[in-house]
Motif scaffolding. Structure first.
Motif, short mmCIF file in Angstrom:
data_model
loop_
_atom_site.label_atom_id
_atom_site.label_comp_id
_atom_site.label_asym_id
_atom_site.label_seq_id
_atom_site.Cartn_x
_atom_site.Cartn_y
_atom_site.Cartn_z
N ALA A 114 -15.99 -5.45 0.56
CA ALA A 114 -14.87 -5.51 -0.37
C ALA A 114 -14.06 -4.24 -0.13
CB ALA A 114 -15.35 -5.59 -1.81
N VAL A 115 -12.78 -4.27 -0.48
CA VAL A 115 -11.90 -3.13 -0.17
C VAL A 115 -11.02 -2.81 -1.37
CG1 VAL A 115 -10.09 -2.26 1.36
CG2 VAL A 115 -11.84 -3.80 2.27
N PHE A 116 -10.81 -1.51 -1.60
CA PHE A 116 -9.82 -1.07 -2.59
C PHE A 116 -8.82 -0.16 -1.89
CE2 PHE A 116 -8.02 1.74 -5.80
CZ PHE A 116 -7.59 0.81 -6.73
N GLU A 117 -7.52 -0.45 -2.09
CA GLU A 117 -6.45 0.32 -1.46
C GLU A 117 -5.45 0.77 -2.52
OE1 GLU A 117 -5.61 -1.98 2.60
OE2 GLU A 117 -5.93 -3.33 0.90
N ILE A 118 -5.20 2.06 -2.58
CA ILE A 118 -4.29 2.60 -3.59
C ILE A 118 -2.85 2.19 -3.31
CG2 ILE A 118 -3.34 4.74 -4.56
CD1 ILE A 118 -6.06 6.05 -4.06
N LEU A 133 -7.50 -4.68 -4.99
CA LEU A 133 -8.94 -4.91 -4.83
C LEU A 133 -9.15 -6.25 -4.15
CD1 LEU A 133 -11.92 -4.20 -5.40
CD2 LEU A 133 -11.65 -5.30 -7.64
N THR A 134 -9.83 -6.23 -3.01
CA THR A 134 -10.11 -7.44 -2.26
C THR A 134 -11.60 -7.76 -2.33
OG1 THR A 134 -8.31 -6.98 -0.70
CG2 THR A 134 -9.95 -8.60 -0.02
N ILE A 135 -11.92 -8.93 -2.89
CA ILE A 135 -13.29 -9.43 -2.94
C ILE A 135 -13.26 -10.88 -2.47
CG2 ILE A 135 -15.31 -9.91 -4.39
CD1 ILE A 135 -14.30 -7.81 -6.35
N LYS A 136 -14.15 -11.27 -1.57
CA LYS A 136 -14.21 -12.64 -1.04
C LYS A 136 -12.85 -13.08 -0.49
CE LYS A 136 -16.89 -15.60 -3.18
NZ LYS A 136 -17.52 -16.47 -4.23
N ILE A 185 0.84 -1.20 0.00
CA ILE A 185 0.00 0.00 0.00
C ILE A 185 0.88 1.26 0.00
CG2 ILE A 185 -1.81 1.25 1.23
CD1 ILE A 185 -2.57 -1.51 0.03
N LYS A 186 0.47 2.25 -0.78
CA LYS A 186 1.23 3.49 -0.88
C LYS A 186 1.20 4.24 0.45
CE LYS A 186 1.94 7.14 -4.31
NZ LYS A 186 2.39 8.21 -3.43
N GLU A 210 -2.40 11.24 -3.11
CA GLU A 210 -1.19 10.50 -2.78
C GLU A 210 -1.49 9.06 -2.34
OE1 GLU A 210 1.94 11.36 -3.02
OE2 GLU A 210 1.59 13.40 -3.76
N SER A 211 -2.59 8.88 -1.65
CA SER A 211 -2.94 7.56 -1.14
C SER A 211 -4.42 7.53 -0.80
CB SER A 211 -2.10 7.21 0.10
OG SER A 211 -2.31 8.18 1.12
N GLY A 212 -4.90 6.36 -0.41
CA GLY A 212 -6.31 6.27 -0.03
C GLY A 212 -6.82 4.85 -0.07
N SER A 213 -8.01 4.68 0.47
CA SER A 213 -8.67 3.37 0.44
C SER A 213 -10.16 3.60 0.69
CB SER A 213 -8.11 2.44 1.51
OG SER A 213 -8.36 2.94 2.81
N PHE A 214 -10.98 2.63 0.24
CA PHE A 214 -12.40 2.71 0.57
C PHE A 214 -12.98 1.31 0.70
CE2 PHE A 214 -11.84 3.57 -3.99
CZ PHE A 214 -12.60 2.57 -4.58
#
Length: 223
Positions: free
Chosen positions: A134-138, A154-157, A37-38, A86-90
């Motif tokens: 589910a999660v997305f992390e830059i 990208l995290t799914i299942k 992760i950044k 610069e970075s992020g996640s949701f």
């Protein structure tokens, strides 16, 4: 005779062109090994995702048609420095999956199937009871062919893969926005295998395409 040949040729070109456009994948991603992760610079400004104003649009297709809908977010943040992300996640709320092209019982039935409701159907698609988020992390931001690309895990299942897609970002006062172009992921990379002809044999025309089109729109406010 010559006229008939020209008409036939023109019709053939039109059919080939229509078929090519139909099969075109929009910004197809390549799912690769998850990356680090950044890190957020110390001087970066924190923005919290406005979940009410952020959404993910999806399209899934099969030989006889397609369906589309939306997903919502439960939380997220982005960090910006000098007007650049610069970075992020949701975090994506998988229980919020909605079908927008159907109504009534058909809508309810498909939404339930996607969520994994019903005995024996739990793991057909997203098994929301077991995998509610589910999660997305830059992991990085790059420039290619004059476009900005967001790279991220990208995290799914509980399966994490790195992908990259084009997006535009802007910072306006206390608000930051991120809007992607439509991009394509292969659902089987995350174990969503139901009715996939690349996984199961002898499906005939009863298969569902592996590709899912996504478009992400995120708004975040300065914390």
């Amino acid at each position: 005779m010559k006229t008939n040949f020209i008409v036939t040729l023109a019709a053939t070109v039109l059919i080939i062109t229509a078929y090519s456009c139909k099969g075109e994948k929009k910004n197809e991603t390549e799912a690769t090994t998850a990356e680090q992760i950044k890190e957020t610079p110390a001087e970066a400004v924190l923005y919290k995702v406005d979940t009410a104003s952020s959404t993910i649009e999806w399209i899934g297709s099969k030989p006889i048609g397609k369906h589309n809908g939306t997903l919502g977010l439960t939380s997220g943040s982005m960090e910006s420095k000098d007007g650049n992300i610069e970075s992020g996640s949701f975090v994506i709320d998988m229980a919020s999956i909605t079908v927008t092209d159907l109504e009534g019982e058909e809508k309810t039935s498909l939404e339930g199937h996607l969520k994994g409701e019903g005995e024996g159907k739990e793991d057909h698609f997203f098994n929301v009871a077991k995998y509610p988020k589910a999660v997305f992390e830059i992991t990085g931001i790059s420039e290619k062919d004059g476009k900005t690309y967001i790279d991220g895990d990208l995290t799914i299942k509980d399966i994490k893969k790195n992908i990259s897609f084009p997006a535009t970002t802007s910072v306006d006062g206390d608000t930051i926005t991120l809007d992607t172009e439509v991009f394509t992921i292969n659902r089987t990379e995350w174990g969503v295998n139901y009715a996939s002809k690349s996984v199961f044999e002898n499906l005939g025309d009863k298969f569902i395409n592996d590709d899912i089109e996504l478009k992400i729109s995120i708004k975040a406010n300065k914390a």
